[in-house]
Every structure is written in structure tokens, then in C-alpha cells.
Design a protein around this motif. Structure first.
Motif, PDB file in Angstrom:
ATOM      1  N   ILE A  13     -78.316 -73.586 -52.092  1.00  0.00           N
ATOM      2  CA  ILE A  13     -79.662 -73.915 -51.614  1.00  0.00           C
ATOM      3  C   ILE A  13     -79.727 -75.366 -51.149  1.00  0.00           C
ATOM      4  N   LEU A  14     -79.150 -76.281 -51.929  1.00  0.00           N
ATOM      5  CA  LEU A  14     -79.161 -77.697 -51.559  1.00  0.00           C
ATOM      6  C   LEU A  14     -78.468 -77.926 -50.216  1.00  0.00           C
ATOM      7  N   ILE A  15     -77.315 -77.298 -50.028  1.00  0.00           N
ATOM      8  CA  ILE A  15     -76.569 -77.468 -48.775  1.00  0.00           C
ATOM      9  C   ILE A  15     -77.338 -76.865 -47.604  1.00  0.00           C
ATOM     10  N   THR A  16     -77.932 -75.690 -47.824  1.00  0.00           N
ATOM     11  CA  THR A  16     -78.695 -75.029 -46.761  1.00  0.00           C
ATOM     12  C   THR A  16     -79.902 -75.859 -46.351  1.00  0.00           C
ATOM     13  N   VAL A  17     -80.618 -76.393 -47.330  1.00  0.00           N
ATOM     14  CA  VAL A  17     -81.795 -77.223 -47.025  1.00  0.00           C
ATOM     15  C   VAL A  17     -81.368 -78.510 -46.325  1.00  0.00           C
ATOM     16  N   ALA A  18     -80.229 -79.082 -46.722  1.00  0.00           N
ATOM     17  CA  ALA A  18     -79.730 -80.293 -46.061  1.00  0.00           C
ATOM     18  C   ALA A  18     -79.463 -80.028 -44.584  1.00  0.00           C
ATOM     19  N   ILE A  19     -78.873 -78.885 -44.287  1.00  0.00           N
ATOM     20  CA  ILE A  19     -78.627 -78.511 -42.889  1.00  0.00           C
ATOM     21  C   ILE A  19     -79.958 -78.348 -42.150  1.00  0.00           C
ATOM     22  N   ALA A  20     -80.923 -77.724 -42.814  1.00  0.00           N
ATOM     23  CA  ALA A  20     -82.225 -77.484 -42.178  1.00  0.00           C
ATOM     24  C   ALA A  20     -82.947 -78.794 -41.866  1.00  0.00           C
ATOM     25  N   ILE A  21     -82.958 -79.747 -42.813  1.00  0.00           N
ATOM     26  CA  ILE A  21     -83.692 -80.987 -42.545  1.00  0.00           C
ATOM     27  C   ILE A  21     -82.949 -81.866 -41.545  1.00  0.00           C
ATOM     28  N   GLY A  22     -81.615 -81.763 -41.505  1.00  0.00           N
ATOM     29  CA  GLY A  22     -80.872 -82.472 -40.470  1.00  0.00           C
ATOM     30  C   GLY A  22     -81.210 -81.937 -39.093  1.00  0.00           C
ATOM     31  N   THR A  23     -81.376 -80.624 -39.002  1.00  0.00           N
ATOM     32  CA  THR A  23     -81.716 -79.985 -37.728  1.00  0.00           C
ATOM     33  C   THR A  23     -83.128 -80.320 -37.294  1.00  0.00           C
ATOM     34  N   VAL A  24     -84.087 -80.218 -38.216  1.00  0.00           N
ATOM     35  CA  VAL A  24     -85.489 -80.454 -37.884  1.00  0.00           C
ATOM     36  C   VAL A  24     -85.770 -81.939 -37.679  1.00  0.00           C
ATOM     37  N   GLY A  25     -85.294 -82.774 -38.611  1.00  0.00           N
ATOM     38  CA  GLY A  25     -85.582 -84.200 -38.529  1.00  0.00           C
ATOM     39  C   GLY A  25     -85.041 -84.842 -37.271  1.00  0.00           C
ATOM     40  N   TRP A  26     -83.883 -84.355 -36.812  1.00  0.00           N
ATOM     41  CA  TRP A  26     -83.241 -84.919 -35.625  1.00  0.00           C
ATOM     42  C   TRP A  26     -83.246 -83.903 -34.486  1.00  0.00           C
ATOM     43  N   SER A  27     -84.433 -83.350 -34.247  1.00  0.00           N
ATOM     44  CA  SER A  27     -84.628 -82.379 -33.169  1.00  0.00           C
ATOM     45  C   SER A  27     -85.038 -83.039 -31.866  1.00  0.00           C
ATOM     46  N   GLY A  28     -85.353 -84.336 -31.921  1.00  0.00           N
ATOM     47  CA  GLY A  28     -85.792 -85.040 -30.723  1.00  0.00           C
ATOM     48  C   GLY A  28     -87.296 -85.226 -30.655  1.00  0.00           C
ATOM     49  N   TYR A  29     -88.027 -84.766 -31.655  1.00  0.00           N
ATOM     50  CA  TYR A  29     -89.474 -84.958 -31.736  1.00  0.00           C
ATOM     51  C   TYR A  29     -89.756 -86.070 -32.739  1.00  0.00           C
ATOM     52  N   VAL A  30     -90.390 -87.125 -32.265  1.00  0.00           N
ATOM     53  CA  VAL A  30     -90.544 -88.303 -33.123  1.00  0.00           C
ATOM     54  C   VAL A  30     -91.314 -87.976 -34.392  1.00  0.00           C
ATOM     55  N   LEU A  31     -92.310 -87.102 -34.318  1.00  0.00           N
ATOM     56  CA  LEU A  31     -93.114 -86.783 -35.502  1.00  0.00           C
ATOM     57  C   LEU A  31     -92.350 -85.913 -36.506  1.00  0.00           C
ATOM     58  N   ALA A  32     -91.176 -85.417 -36.119  1.00  0.00           N
ATOM     59  CA  ALA A  32     -90.355 -84.641 -37.056  1.00  0.00           C
ATOM     60  C   ALA A  32     -89.416 -85.514 -37.877  1.00  0.00           C
ATOM     61  N   LEU A  33     -89.299 -86.801 -37.549  1.00  0.00           N
ATOM     62  CA  LEU A  33     -88.353 -87.677 -38.239  1.00  0.00           C
ATOM     63  C   LEU A  33     -88.535 -87.725 -39.761  1.00  0.00           C
ATOM     64  N   PRO A  34     -89.771 -87.709 -40.293  1.00  0.00           N
ATOM     65  CA  PRO A  34     -89.906 -87.779 -41.758  1.00  0.00           C
ATOM     66  C   PRO A  34     -89.238 -86.644 -42.514  1.00  0.00           C
ATOM     67  N   ALA A  35     -88.922 -85.527 -41.859  1.00  0.00           N
ATOM     68  CA  ALA A  35     -88.210 -84.449 -42.559  1.00  0.00           C
ATOM     69  C   ALA A  35     -86.876 -84.952 -43.106  1.00  0.00           C
ATOM     70  N   ALA A  36     -86.272 -85.909 -42.406  1.00  0.00           N
ATOM     71  CA  ALA A  36     -84.979 -86.444 -42.849  1.00  0.00           C
ATOM     72  C   ALA A  36     -85.082 -87.186 -44.170  1.00  0.00           C
ATOM     73  N   MET A  37     -86.285 -87.583 -44.570  1.00  0.00           N
ATOM     74  CA  MET A  37     -86.451 -88.335 -45.818  1.00  0.00           C
ATOM     75  C   MET A  37     -86.212 -87.481 -47.056  1.00  0.00           C
ATOM     76  N   LEU A  38     -86.083 -86.183 -46.883  1.00  0.00           N
ATOM     77  CA  LEU A  38     -85.765 -85.316 -48.016  1.00  0.00           C
ATOM     78  C   LEU A  38     -84.284 -85.375 -48.376  1.00  0.00           C
ATOM     79  N   PHE A  39     -83.461 -85.917 -47.485  1.00  0.00           N
ATOM     80  CA  PHE A  39     -82.021 -85.940 -47.743  1.00  0.00           C
ATOM     81  C   PHE A  39     -81.650 -86.627 -49.063  1.00  0.00           C
ATOM     82  N   PRO A  40     -82.160 -87.845 -49.370  1.00  0.00           N
ATOM     83  CA  PRO A  40     -81.751 -88.476 -50.624  1.00  0.00           C
ATOM     84  C   PRO A  40     -82.103 -87.668 -51.866  1.00  0.00           C
ATOM     85  N   MET A  41     -83.193 -86.896 -51.815  1.00  0.00           N
ATOM     86  CA  MET A  41     -83.538 -86.039 -52.946  1.00  0.00           C
ATOM     87  C   MET A  41     -82.459 -84.972 -53.150  1.00  0.00           C
ATOM     88  N   LEU A  42     -82.041 -84.336 -52.057  1.00  0.00           N
ATOM     89  CA  LEU A  42     -81.003 -83.304 -52.151  1.00  0.00           C
ATOM     90  C   LEU A  42     -79.689 -83.896 -52.645  1.00  0.00           C
TER      91      LEU A  42
END
Length: 416
Positions: free
Chosen positions: A33-62
Motif C-alpha cells: 500500500i505504501l509503495i502504491t500510494v507513493a507512485i500515485a502521489i508522484g504521478t498526481v503531484g507532478w502532473s503539470g498542474y500547479v495546484l496539484a503540487l501539494p499532493a507530493a507533501m505526502l511522500f515524507p509520511m509514507l
């Protein structure tokens, strides 16, 4: 079996082995689950939409929740590979090759991110993960690791704290650190609140008065077509773009190709009797290599404003040539010329790759610029989100520090 031995067997079977098996299954499921969510937030956070960037902030928790160093490494790898997923296709476009060279470079580039985060992961709770994650963030923001320090979650500071400047950067760093502590649920709640508020009132950075960025669609020929005819096409494009009150035009990286006295003279002659300055990318050659630069041209003069601090590793910057004594490759000026001045304006320049990493923009912000000029040549990124990610990053930094933003990028030619 004797009764005593049978009792011992039943006790081990009923209470020992199944319990261990159950815990093992839970650990594996948790890791997956941790690895899958990490892939998901990497994809969403760095999708090219500036307002999606905060999704990447979940990485340190994982990263902090990983049950072992190995899983922490896979979490880091999954996040980074997802965030930089456009690289294999981009490299294939650039070299007109298949995906394999790009896939190899993709994995090599992820090595520094993985090594730093795996090495600094700890099983201990309390303050240890907090301090170690902050160390990892600093290492990935500065050379040498920062040379490939893409996908830094702290870029989201511009979305969560627009206009806060260095205080917003510090607040975001504190939020990321809290994500690795036992207070991560509270950190997520605060981040979501700030994220929703920012999205509700979001506005794009403003253009400086009298400035205009001109995007081009000339594909891979930009900078490679050295003919005077190409220069005349660019000059005509610039003159068509001049509207009322426009005094400064910005063209993409490499727009002028090789910077020579002939090119300079042609442009200055065409700008005679015009109150106009053109800032454009060019290449300056010498016997040892080349510089990727921005030049300013007006009727009165032409000058080199900026030499790129961090060219693209591998395709442009090739430090191994120093060891072999071979000339060639772009020079990295690292911490040189973080700002330049145009009139009364102080400008922070970011050429292409510099828009993906942290330290060039932060170094420039130390000098309190008025404007960010972001020039790129992204023809090779066709079919990927790389240009969109570059633009989202520069928008986030401009919003964080409350500075004006001018961007100009060259894309793939239409019909190619």
C-alpha cells in the motif's frame, strides 16, 4: 507423540506460527500500500498542474511509515520514478532512439534520490525521522545530489503559502518534517485546509508591465538552423508580437542558435529606431566547450546577460570529458550570476532544466529579484508532461516569493 509433546505442538500451531504468518501478511500488505500510494502521489503531484503540487507533501509520511529500510527505498523509488516518468520518452525523442537509453537514464537519475532517502531512513520513532528527513531534503536540494534533485515536495510552498517568501518556505519545511512524526494526521489536516483555501483564491503570477514572452513551435530546428533566413523569421515574429507599451520581448532557450558578430549585427540593424529589447537564448562556443546563455539585444547594444548554472546532465553537461581531456559539452556555472539587471529591474534567470531543481531558484531569490525569466526549449518533451511540470514549478516559486513571471518555450513543430 506423547501428551506433553502433543500439547507443545498444538500450542505452537495454534498460537505461534499463525500469528507470525498473519503479521507477515499484514506487513506485506502495508508495504504494498505504501509503495502504491507513493507512485500515485508522484504521478498526481507532478502532473503539470500547479495546484496539484501539494499532493507530493505526502511522500515524507509514507517514507517514515515504511517498516524497513528496504521498503523505504522502494517507496522513494516509486515516488521518484512516477514523478519523472516523462524522462524515458523525452530521451527517446531527443536522440531519435528507442526507449531503452531513456529507461537506463531514468533509473540512473533516481539513484541519488533513492540512496539519500534509504540511507537516512530510521526505524526509531520520535524526533529521529524528523531530523533525518530534513537532512535528506537539504541534500537533495544542493549539489551534488541536488543536480538530479527533481520532484522536491517543498516546491508546493508556493501553493500553500503564496506571497510568504522565506517564511512560507520555512513553514512548508516544518510541515514536511511533521509528516514524519506521530502528528502526521494533524499535518495532513492543516495541509488540506491550506490547499483548499489556496485553490479557492488562486491567481496566476502577473507579467511585468511592458514585458512579453513569445512561445515558438519550431521543433528541433530551433538553435540548429544557423541560416540568416531563420534569423529573419525570428525577427519578424518578434516585431509582430510587439504591442502597445511592450518594450521587452523574451524568446525561448537556444532561439538565436550560435551567438556570432553576424547574428548580433543583423538583429541590431533590424531593431534600429525601435525602443525594444529582446532577451533570447543562444549558444557561445569556444575551443573547450560551450555556454548556454541569455543575451539582450537592442539597437544600442547587445550583451550576454546570463550563463546557465546547471545544463541538463548527460545530454549537455558532460563532466567526464574533463577526466578524459576531451573538449565539448556545456559548462555548468553552478553558483555564478544568479541575477541580472535590465534597466531598473532585477531578474532571476532559469533556463530549462534549472526550472526542475531547487537550488538555482533559491540562490536567485537570495538577491530579491523583481522578475523570474523562464526560458526553455522543450521540443523533445513531446508526448510527456515535462514542460508542464517546469511551468508549474516556476509558477509556484513566483507565487511563493511574490515576483513577476515571464516564460517562453519552444515546442514541437505542428504536424510533426
Amino acid at each position: 507423540m506423547t501428551p506433553d509433546i502433543l500439547d507443545q505442538y498444538r500450542q505452537a500451531t495454534c498460537s505461534g506460527l499463525p500469528g507470525r504468518s498473519s503479521r507477515s501478511i499484514r506487513d506485506r500488505a502495508r508495504s504494498a500500500i505504501l509503495i502504491t500510494v507513493a507512485i500515485a502521489i508522484g504521478t498526481v503531484g507532478w502532473s503539470g498542474y500547479v495546484l496539484a503540487l501539494p499532493a507530493a507533501m505526502l511522500f515524507p509520511m509514507l517514507w517514515a511509515l515504511a517498516p524497513s529500510r528496504g521498503i523505504a527505498a522502494f517507496v522513494s523509488l516509486g515516488y521518484f520514478l512516477a514523478a519523472s516518468r516523462g524522462l524515458p520518452q523525452g530521451v527517446a525523442n531527443f536522440y531519435a532512439a528507442d526507449l531503452w537509453p531513456g529507461l537506463l537514464l531514468w533509473l540512473i537519475a533516481s539513484a541519488s534520490f533513492l540512496i539519500v532517502h534509504a540511507a537516512l531512513w530510521t526505524r526509531r520513532a520520535g524526533k529521529a525521522p524528523v531530523g533525518r528527513y530534513l537532512v535528506a531534503s537539504v541534500l537533495m536540494a544542493l549539489p551534488p545530489f541536488g543536480i538530479t534533485g527533481w520532484a522536491q515536495p517543498i516546491t508546493a510552498a508556493g501553493v500553500l503559502f503564496p506571497g510568504w517568501g522565506w517564511w512560507g518556505l520555512a513553514a512548508t519545511a516544518a510541515g514536511l518534517a511533521m509528516m514524519t512524526s506521530r502528528f502526521w494526521p494533524a499535518a495532513i489536516l492543516v495541509m488540506l485546509s491550506l490547499w483548499l483555501w489556496s485553490a479557492a483564491v488562486w491567481t496566476e503570477p502577473k507579467l511585468p508591465e511592458g514585458w512579453k514572452g513569445v512561445d515558438l513551435k519550431l521543433g528541433e530546428t530551433l538553435g540548429r538552423d544557423a541560416s540568416l533566413e531563420r534569423q529573419r523569421v525570428l525577427i519578424a515574429t518578434v516585431l509582430r508580437s510587439v504591442g502597445e507599451g511592450i518594450s521587452t520581448i523574451v524568446l525561448p532557450e537556444s532561439a538565436l542558435g550560435l551567438w556570432t558578430p553576424t547574428v548580433e549585427r543583423l538583429w541590431r540593424d533590424e531593431l534600429q529606431d525601435r525602443d525594444l529589447t529582446v532577451i533570447a537564448g543562444a549558444t557561445v562556443l569556444d575551443g573547450h566547450g560551450y555556454d548556454n546563455v541569455l543575451v539582450a539585444i537592442s539597437a544600442a547594444k547587445a550583451e550576454i546577460l546570463y550563463r546557465e548554472r546547471m545544463p541538463v546532465p548527460g545530454s549537455m553537461w558532460q563532466p567526464w570529458r574533463i577526466l578524459t581531456g576531451e573538449p565539448g559539452g556545456a559548462r555548468a556555472h553552478l553558483f555564478a550570476n544568479p541575477v541580472f539587471e535590465i534597466g531598473a529591474r532585477r531578474v532571476a534567470p532559469l533556463i530549462c532544466y534549472e526550472q526542475l531543481i531547487v537550488w538555482p531558484v533559491l540562490q536567485s531569490m537570495l538577491h530579491s529579484p523583481d522578475i523570474i525569466v523562464a526560458a526553455g526549449n522543450g521540443w523533445w518533451t513531446s508526448g510527456t508532461s515535462i514542460v508542464a511540470i517546469q511551468q508549474a514549478s516556476t509558477v509556484a516559486w513566483a507565487k511563493l516569493f511574490g515576483v513577476l513571471l515571464v516564460s517562453a518555450v519552444n515546442r514541437q513543430a505542428e504536424g510533426e
